[in-house]
Enzyme design. Structure first.
Site, mmCIF file in Angstrom:
data_model
loop_
_atom_site.group_PDB
_atom_site.id
_atom_site.type_symbol
_atom_site.label_atom_id
_atom_site.label_comp_id
_atom_site.label_asym_id
_atom_site.label_seq_id
_atom_site.Cartn_x
_atom_site.Cartn_y
_atom_site.Cartn_z
ATOM 1 N N ASP A 41 -6.384 30.860 -12.464
ATOM 2 C CA ASP A 41 -5.555 30.809 -13.673
ATOM 3 C C ASP A 41 -4.341 31.703 -13.465
ATOM 4 O O ASP A 41 -4.396 32.674 -12.706
ATOM 5 C CB ASP A 41 -6.335 31.277 -14.908
ATOM 6 C CG ASP A 41 -5.755 30.730 -16.209
ATOM 7 O OD1 ASP A 41 -6.382 29.832 -16.811
ATOM 8 O OD2 ASP A 41 -4.654 31.185 -16.611
ATOM 9 N N ASP A 65 -0.003 31.516 -10.065
ATOM 10 C CA ASP A 65 0.593 30.268 -10.553
ATOM 11 C C ASP A 65 0.298 29.150 -9.549
ATOM 12 O O ASP A 65 0.777 29.194 -8.407
ATOM 13 C CB ASP A 65 2.108 30.493 -10.702
ATOM 14 C CG ASP A 65 2.814 29.304 -11.309
ATOM 15 O OD1 ASP A 65 2.307 28.166 -11.194
ATOM 16 O OD2 ASP A 65 3.886 29.514 -11.897
ATOM 17 N N TYR A 155 5.515 15.433 -20.907
ATOM 18 C CA TYR A 155 4.047 15.511 -20.880
ATOM 19 C C TYR A 155 3.451 14.105 -20.740
ATOM 20 O O TYR A 155 2.529 13.878 -19.951
ATOM 21 C CB TYR A 155 3.555 16.192 -22.159
ATOM 22 C CG TYR A 155 2.069 16.481 -22.196
ATOM 23 C CD1 TYR A 155 1.561 17.642 -21.613
ATOM 24 C CD2 TYR A 155 1.183 15.623 -22.834
ATOM 25 C CE1 TYR A 155 0.196 17.922 -21.659
ATOM 26 C CE2 TYR A 155 -0.176 15.899 -22.890
ATOM 27 C CZ TYR A 155 -0.676 17.049 -22.304
ATOM 28 O OH TYR A 155 -2.020 17.323 -22.352
ATOM 29 N N LYS A 159 1.215 12.960 -17.553
ATOM 30 C CA LYS A 159 -0.198 12.591 -17.671
ATOM 31 C C LYS A 159 -0.442 11.145 -17.229
ATOM 32 O O LYS A 159 -1.543 10.807 -16.775
ATOM 33 C CB LYS A 159 -0.687 12.849 -19.098
ATOM 34 C CG LYS A 159 -0.754 14.349 -19.453
ATOM 35 C CD LYS A 159 -1.688 15.130 -18.532
ATOM 36 C CE LYS A 159 -1.928 16.557 -19.004
ATOM 37 N NZ LYS A 159 -2.837 17.307 -18.106
HETATM 38 N N1 NAD Z 1 -6.184 20.854 -25.989
HETATM 39 C C1 NAD Z 1 -5.947 19.553 -26.130
HETATM 40 O O1 NAD Z 1 -5.899 19.031 -27.248
HETATM 41 C C2 NAD Z 1 -5.721 18.681 -24.905
HETATM 42 C C3 NAD Z 1 -5.619 17.300 -25.087
HETATM 43 C C4 NAD Z 1 -5.416 16.486 -23.994
HETATM 44 C C5 NAD Z 1 -5.316 17.026 -22.729
HETATM 45 N N2 NAD Z 1 -5.410 18.374 -22.566
HETATM 46 C C6 NAD Z 1 -5.291 18.897 -21.205
HETATM 47 O O2 NAD Z 1 -6.400 19.712 -20.918
HETATM 48 C C7 NAD Z 1 -6.048 20.653 -19.909
HETATM 49 C C8 NAD Z 1 -6.511 22.028 -20.323
HETATM 50 O O3 NAD Z 1 -5.778 22.419 -21.471
HETATM 51 P P1 NAD Z 1 -6.371 23.343 -22.628
HETATM 52 O O4 NAD Z 1 -6.142 22.612 -23.890
HETATM 53 O O5 NAD Z 1 -7.707 23.811 -22.280
HETATM 54 O O6 NAD Z 1 -5.274 24.505 -22.605
HETATM 55 P P2 NAD Z 1 -5.363 26.084 -22.556
HETATM 56 O O7 NAD Z 1 -3.944 26.530 -22.699
HETATM 57 O O8 NAD Z 1 -6.364 26.602 -23.508
HETATM 58 O O9 NAD Z 1 -5.859 26.360 -21.066
HETATM 59 C C9 NAD Z 1 -5.056 26.060 -19.957
HETATM 60 C C10 NAD Z 1 -5.146 27.193 -18.956
HETATM 61 O O10 NAD Z 1 -4.327 26.835 -17.832
HETATM 62 C C11 NAD Z 1 -3.643 27.983 -17.405
HETATM 63 N N3 NAD Z 1 -2.415 27.613 -16.714
HETATM 64 C C12 NAD Z 1 -1.299 27.064 -17.254
HETATM 65 N N4 NAD Z 1 -0.352 26.944 -16.321
HETATM 66 C C13 NAD Z 1 -0.876 27.409 -15.165
HETATM 67 C C14 NAD Z 1 -0.368 27.569 -13.854
HETATM 68 N N5 NAD Z 1 0.884 27.224 -13.546
HETATM 69 N N6 NAD Z 1 -1.180 28.098 -12.908
HETATM 70 C C15 NAD Z 1 -2.462 28.463 -13.210
HETATM 71 N N7 NAD Z 1 -2.977 28.345 -14.449
HETATM 72 C C16 NAD Z 1 -2.194 27.828 -15.406
HETATM 73 C C17 NAD Z 1 -3.344 28.758 -18.695
HETATM 74 O O11 NAD Z 1 -3.092 30.137 -18.423
HETATM 75 C C18 NAD Z 1 -4.613 28.531 -19.495
HETATM 76 O O12 NAD Z 1 -5.543 29.578 -19.318
HETATM 77 C C19 NAD Z 1 -4.539 20.507 -19.717
HETATM 78 O O13 NAD Z 1 -4.272 19.734 -18.565
HETATM 79 C C20 NAD Z 1 -4.095 19.782 -20.962
HETATM 80 O O14 NAD Z 1 -2.914 19.037 -20.745
HETATM 81 C C21 NAD Z 1 -5.614 19.217 -23.620
#
Ligand code: NAD
Length: 251
Positions: A41, A65, A155, A159
C-alpha cells in the site's frame, strides 16, 4: 466473519491496496486462510495497523507507490520466487470528471494506478507463475467497468481497460495453468474518495445513481468473491468478470 477453511495454506499471495477497504479485507481473509501475504500500500500507517492486527499471521508489508517500477520489484522480491495469488486491488477515483472537463493529471494518475500498476505487477509475477505452471490473478474492476454511468471518464475507461487486460492475460496464459479473472464491485463501504467535482456529472449521473444503486456492501463481501476466484474452488474459471454488486449490473 469466521473463516474455517485453509484454502491458501502454503501459498503466497500479493495484495495491493492492502491498507484499506477491499484490499484490507482480502489480505485479512487470505492470511486467516493460511496464506503468506505480501501486503502492499502507498499509505505506511495503514500497513502498520494491518500488521498489528494480523501479527499472529504470516504477513509482510511493503509501503510504496505501486505505479513505480522499483516498488513493484520490491513487492515481488518479498515473495521469494513463489507467487500463487496476485490480487490487484489498489485503485483511485476521478472526481466524476466527464470528457470535456478531464485534466491530464487526473487522467494519467487514474490510469497509472488503476491500469498500469496491474500491467507492471502482472509482468513481474507471470514468469514466476509460469515456472510453477500455476497461479491465480484477480483484478478489481468496478461497476464502472461494465457501464458508463458509475463514475467519470478516466475511472470508467480505466476499469474497462482492466477487463481487457484480464481477458487477454487469461487467454495468453491458460495453458500455463494460470487463471486471470476480475471482480466488479458495486458500491462498497471503504475509504475511497469519491467527490463529485463536476456539476455536469452531478446533473447527469447523480439522479441515476440515486435510483439504481443497491445498498453499499461491507468490504468482506468483496473479499469473499476475490478469494473464491483466487482459490482452487474456481479452478475452471478463467477470463471472467464476477460482479459482486447486489444485482446492480442486472438492472
Ligand atoms: N468502494 C467502492 O464502492 C468500489 C466500487 C467499485 C470498485 N472499487 C475498486 O475497489 C478497489 C479498492 O478500493 P476501496 O474502495 O477498497 O478503496 P480504499 O481507498 O479504501 O482502499 C484502496 C487502497 O489502495 C491504496 N492505494 C491507492 N493508490 C495506491 C498506489 N498508487 N500504490 C499503492 N497503494 C495505493 C490506498 O492507500 C488504499 O489503502 C479499487 O480498485 C476501486 O476502484 C471500489
Amino acid at each position: 466473519m469466521s473463516i474455517t477453511t485453509d484454502r491458501f495454506a502454503g501459498k503466497t499471495a500479493i495484495v495491493t491496496g492492502a491498507g484499506s477497504g477491499i484490499g484490507r479485507a482480502t489480505a485479512t481473509r487470505l492470511a486467516h486462510e493460511g496464506a503468506r501475504v505480501i501486503a502492499a500500500d502507498v499509505a505506511p500507517e495503514r500497513l502498520v495497523e494491518l500488521a498489528a492486527e494480523l501479527s499472529a499471521y504470516n504477513v509482510v508489508t511493503i509501503a510504496g507507490d505501486i505505479t513505480a517500477e522499483e516498488v513493484v520489484q520490491k513487492i515481488v522480491a518479498a515473495a521469494d520466487g513463489r507467487v500463487d495469488v496476485l490480487a490487484n486491488i489498489a485503485g483511485i477515483m476521478d472526481g466524476f470528471l466527464p470528457a470535456a472537463e478531464i485534466d491530464d493529471a487526473t487522467w494519467e494518475r487514474v490510469f497509472n494506478v488503476n491500469v498500469n500498476s496491474i500491467m507492471r505487477l502482472s509482468r513481474a509475477v507471470l514468469p514466476l507463475m509460469i515456472a510453477h505452471n500455476s497461479g491465480a490473478i484477480v483484478n478489481v474492476t468496478s461497476e464502472a467497468g461494465l457501464r458508463g454511468s458509475a463514475a467519470g471518464v478516466a475511472y470508467t475507461a480505466s476499469k474497462h481497460a482492466v477487463i481487457g487486460f484480464t481477458k487477454n492475460t487469461a487467454v495468453m496464459y491458460a495453458a500455463h495453468g494460470i487463471r486471470t479473472n476480475a471482480v466488479a464491485p458495486g458500491a462498497v463501504i471503504t475509504n475511497i474518495e469519491a467527490p463529485m467535482k463536476s456539476q455536469h456529472a452531478a446533473g447527469v449521473v447523480g439522479p441515476l445513481l440515486q435510483v439504481v444503486v443497491p445498498a453499499p456492501a461491507e468490504a468482506d463481501r468483496l473479499a469473499a468473491a476475490i478469494t473464491w476466484l483466487a482459490s482452487d474452488d474456481a479452478d475452471n474459471v478463467n477470463g471472467q468478470v464476477l460482479a459482486s454488486d447486489g444485482g446492480w449490473s442486472a438492472i
